[in-house]
Design an enzyme around this catalytic site. Structure first.
Site, short mmCIF file in Angstrom:
data_model
loop_
_atom_site.label_atom_id
_atom_site.label_comp_id
_atom_site.label_asym_id
_atom_site.label_seq_id
_atom_site.Cartn_x
_atom_site.Cartn_y
_atom_site.Cartn_z
N LYS A 1 12.22 50.93 -10.31
CA LYS A 1 13.62 50.51 -10.17
C LYS A 1 14.00 49.48 -11.22
O LYS A 1 15.09 49.54 -11.81
CB LYS A 1 13.86 49.97 -8.77
N SER A 2 13.13 48.52 -11.48
CA SER A 2 13.43 47.47 -12.45
C SER A 2 13.66 48.05 -13.84
O SER A 2 14.59 47.67 -14.55
CB SER A 2 12.30 46.44 -12.48
N ARG B 1 17.33 48.41 -16.17
CA ARG B 1 17.44 47.89 -17.53
C ARG B 1 17.67 48.99 -18.55
O ARG B 1 18.31 48.76 -19.58
CB ARG B 1 16.17 47.08 -17.86
N ARG C 1 23.76 37.11 -0.18
CA ARG C 1 22.64 36.63 -0.98
C ARG C 1 23.05 35.53 -1.96
O ARG C 1 24.16 35.57 -2.51
CB ARG C 1 21.97 37.79 -1.72
N ASP D 1 7.84 41.51 -4.30
CA ASP D 1 8.49 42.59 -3.55
C ASP D 1 7.53 43.35 -2.65
O ASP D 1 7.98 44.13 -1.79
CB ASP D 1 9.16 43.58 -4.51
N LYS E 1 15.75 37.44 0.23
CA LYS E 1 15.83 38.81 -0.25
C LYS E 1 16.87 39.58 0.58
O LYS E 1 17.76 38.97 1.17
CB LYS E 1 14.45 39.47 -0.16
N ARG F 1 12.53 38.05 4.73
CA ARG F 1 11.38 38.92 4.90
C ARG F 1 10.21 38.23 5.61
O ARG F 1 9.38 38.91 6.22
CB ARG F 1 10.94 39.50 3.55
N ARG G 1 12.39 47.66 2.31
CA ARG G 1 10.95 47.40 2.23
C ARG G 1 10.37 47.05 3.61
O ARG G 1 9.21 47.36 3.89
CB ARG G 1 10.67 46.30 1.21
#
Length: 741
Positions: free
Chosen positions: A327-328, A332, A428, A621, A648, A652, A693
């Site tokens: 995903k990261s 980008r 957030r 993560d 997050k 979490r 997650r």
């Protein structure tokens, strides 16, 4: 008023499709005790009475409305003013009036001209967005308004009881009621309803006038039939609508004519990029807007639309698994490919909610992007100064990465931008990004609490800074580096601990000079990026669920292929190995500048450890599923220095502790981590709080549970791992998804 206790006498003026459907729907709903009808055509009145559509008919409008609690007008728009005058002549002291026309400001104005003030305040104009190309009483249906949207446009001084009566009436008919300013309604409907009808009429009329018209219509395909279906609508009704909403319709026509001219020029000059831009933006915009209107997520979840996951005890993992792309890196690739010069081709792009949010944002800013199609995306870069102002706020769904990185990239653009997100993203914290960007000269407004929406002021001159991050964060680092691309001088970010370096690697891959000096990363503003090929590795964060699963499930052995093993991301492997995990890296290689490997994982007896704090940024993560590994380990596992987990998608630390406790695990949260003593995992119901997650971590726990686990609020799994249920079941999980009850 309730369906079981009908109380209204209604009068319906105009017994065509719309008026007849009001009568049938009201009778079916049981919300009226008498329906009186009036129509200018005596034959229609006779048919309505014989068919039981109405209980009685009237010879005139004043006679129809005298004893009515509610009067509904379903007449052509140009007749509304005269009809209202007649209603005013016969209405009782408590009569409420509504209508079903497609233009609203003219109804408001007619009410002011034709009705005494007290009755004008009891006029609640309405527009049911429902209909058919069929016309007349014979086309009327009792279900026409079920689940349809009805827009009410009451005047500011509307009688409150009248508004409540009209809202309740339409709701009883099964509609979803909203209110809107009348002028705004007419502007919006000119674009979304009136213009399409006008175009359909015009297209069919133009083709019908061709010498070869019979051949044209004989070979017309489904698309032509679908688009031109509305050209079979009532011509008189639409003549009146276009006349009543003339100015807005003309503006809509001018807008369309300009866009059509642009397309004609692109075709004439052979400008394929411009054509692709129009077509891809149109497709993605329609898909995106429909999902937003229907409350769906960015992408279909391939038959896994269940909001709840249910696991059965046991299971072991075998075989070869390829998890979705990182995903990261996917985020980008779109961001940097968009501001590069030339074309960037991306392979392995993660087609998940968050990545698609980034992709849509850049389409909104004028970038031509083809795909995604099976992970392949083609980005036609516009260069460092080529982005354009979006037509409205950039909606980023649940993606904090998108918002924080874009804050840096947008801080130096020549236009203002607003960024919004869903309820979770809107809670957030953003100050850890906006405050250092402000030191560079950016102006970004947040809520008083430092949360979204973000309002970025454009045309700001940025200056490079040297910034020591108080807390390690790849998102903050990346935001500052992206702003630094546009800043005067050099921007340096100093990390207290290593964080993922995908931004630096990709910048280098696109030809931009980035310098790394121990814990400092630096770049100078004013350079350029060149389009390239980007290969996205499989996401180690997604692979982590299968690593833990194979480690804790007896008799398991799997191979996770093409996994990104960037040194700044392998904390999960390091931690599992320290716990006694049997994990081997095979076939190590480079793909698009990122190190990848096949990861072989076998079942092992895990033991509790004190997790080294230098591994926290490398596995930030992955801790939800690592908490599950700790629950299955012998002894105690202690995590410290991970306070970032509390901000997050959910808290979490607390959410995982609560869920593990429900399952019988001794998990004690601390301000910056957790203490977990391994032991048996029972069954029960846990809540993910919308955190993807968390949901997947408890799915992994099901492999060692002694009873079923029900996991609530799992829809957001699609943000990072589309196809999770199917892949998990194929590997050996005993899990299925269920829809909301």
């Amino acid at each position: 008023m309730t369906r079981s206790a009908p109380s209204l006498r209604i009068a319906v003026i105009g017994l065509g499709l719309i008026g007849g459907s009001i009568c049938k729907a009201a009778r079916t709903a049981g919300c009226v005790n008498h329906i009186l009808g009036y129509d200018a055509d005596p034959g229609v009145l006779r048919d309505a009475l014989q068919a039981g559509v109405v209980d009685a008919v009237a010879d005139s409008v004043p006679d129809a409305v005298g004893d009515a609690d509610l009067v509904a007008l379903a007449v052509p728009m140009l007749a509304v003013s005269d009809i209202l005058r007649e209603v005013g002549a016969g209405a009782g002291p408590s009569t409420v009036i509504t209508d079903a026309g497609s233009v609203k400001q003219s109804v408001v104005e007619a009410g002011g001209d034709q009705l005494p003030d007290a009755l004008r305040r009891r006029l609640v104009p309405g527009h049911p967005i429902a209909g058919s190309e069929q016309t007349g009483l014979e086309a009327a249906r009792a279900d026409l308004y079920r689940n349809a949207r009805v827009i009410l446009t009451p005047p500011e001084d509307v009688d409150a009881d009248a508004l409540e009566r009209v809202e309740s009436f339409w709701t009883a008919l099964g509609a979803r009621v909203e209110t809107m300013d009348a002028r705004h309604h007419d502007e919006v409907l000119a674009l979304t309803s009136h213009l399409p009808h006008l175009l359909a009429y015009t297209l069919v009329d133009a083709l019908a006038g061709q010498e070869s018209n019979q051949e044209i219509f004989r070979y017309a395909a489904g698309g032509f039939r679908d688009f031109t279906r509305i050209a079979s609508s009532d011509p008189l009704m639409w003549h009146d609508i276009f006349s009543a909403n003339r100015d807005n319709v003309l503006r809509a026509l001018d807008l369309f004519a300009g866009s059509l001219g642009n397309l004609r020029t692109a075709i004439e000059t052979g400008d394929g990029t411009a054509m692709l831009g129009i077509f891809t933006r149109a497709k993605s915009a329609r898909d995106h807007f429909l999902r937003m209107l229907e409350g769906r997520v960015w992408m279909d979840r391939r038959g896994e639309a269940g909001d709840t996951f249910v696991t059965e005890p046991g299971g072991s993992l075998r075989g070869e698994v390829r998890v979705p792309g990182d995903k990261s890196v996917s985020h980008r690739s779109i961001m940097l490919g968009s501001i590069a010069e030339g074309v960037t081709e991306v392979y392995g792009f993660l087609e998940g909610e968050d990545s698609l949010a980034t992709l849509q944002a850049f389409r909104d800013m004028g970038v031509v992007i083809e795909g995604p199609s099976h992970g392949h995306v083609v980005v036609h870069g516009v260069g460092m100064q080529g982005l354009k102002a979006a037509p409205g706020p950039l909606y980023l769904g649940n993606s904090g990465t998108s918002m924080r990185l874009l804050a840096g990239l947008l801080a130096a653009q020549a236009f203002d931008t607003e960024m919004t997100g869903d309820a979770s993203l809107s809670r957030r914290p953003m100050k850890r990004v906006t405050e250092p960007l402000a030191r560079m000269g950016a102006k970004i407004e947040t809520t008083e609490g430092g949360t979204p929406p973000l309002r970025v002021t454009g045309s700001r001159k940025l200056k490079g800074i040297r910034y020591e991050m108080p807390v390690a964060s790849a998102q903050v680092k990346s935001a500052l580096l992206l702003a630094g691309l546009y800043a005067e001088g050099e921007t340096t970010v100093i990390e207290p601990a290593p964080t993922r370096d995908h931004t630096e690697r990709m910048l280098s891959g696109l030809g931009y000079a980035v310098r790394r000096d121990d814990s400092a990363v630096s770049l100078a503003g004013g350079g350029r990026l060149a389009g390239t090929r980007i290969e996205v590795p499989a996401d180690i964060s997604s692979a982590a669920f299968f690593m833990v699963a194979a480690s804790i499930a007896a008799d398991s052995e799997i191979v996770l292929t093409h996994v990104g093993i960037n040194p700044t991301r392998i904390g999960v492997i390091n931690i599992l190995r320290a716990m006694g995990g049997d994990i081997r890296l095979e076939n190590e290689r480079l793909a698009g500048g990122e190190p990848v490997a096949d990861v072989r994982v076998r079942h092992a007896q895990l033991r509790g450890i004190e997790i080294a704090e230098d591994q926290v940024p490398l596995a930030i993560d992955e801790f939800p599923v690592l908490f599950v590994a700790a629950a299955c380990a012998s002894g105690e596992t202690v995590l410290r220095g991970a306070e970032e987990l509390r901000v997050k998608e959910s808290d979490r630390i607390q959410v995982m502790a609560d869920g593990l406790n429900i399952l019988g695990v001794d998990a004690q949260p601390t301000p910056d981590g957790m203490r977990i003593r391994g032991g048996p995992i029972g069954g029960g119901e846990v809540h993910s709080h919308g955190d993807h997650r968390i949901a997947m971590a408890f799915a992994v726990a099901g492999l060692r549970a002694t009873a079923p686990i029900t996991i609530r609020d799992c829809a957001n799994v699609a943000t990072s791992f589309p196809g999770f249920i199917g892949l998990a079941r194929g590997a050996g999980f005993r899990i299925h998804a269920e829809d909301k009850p």
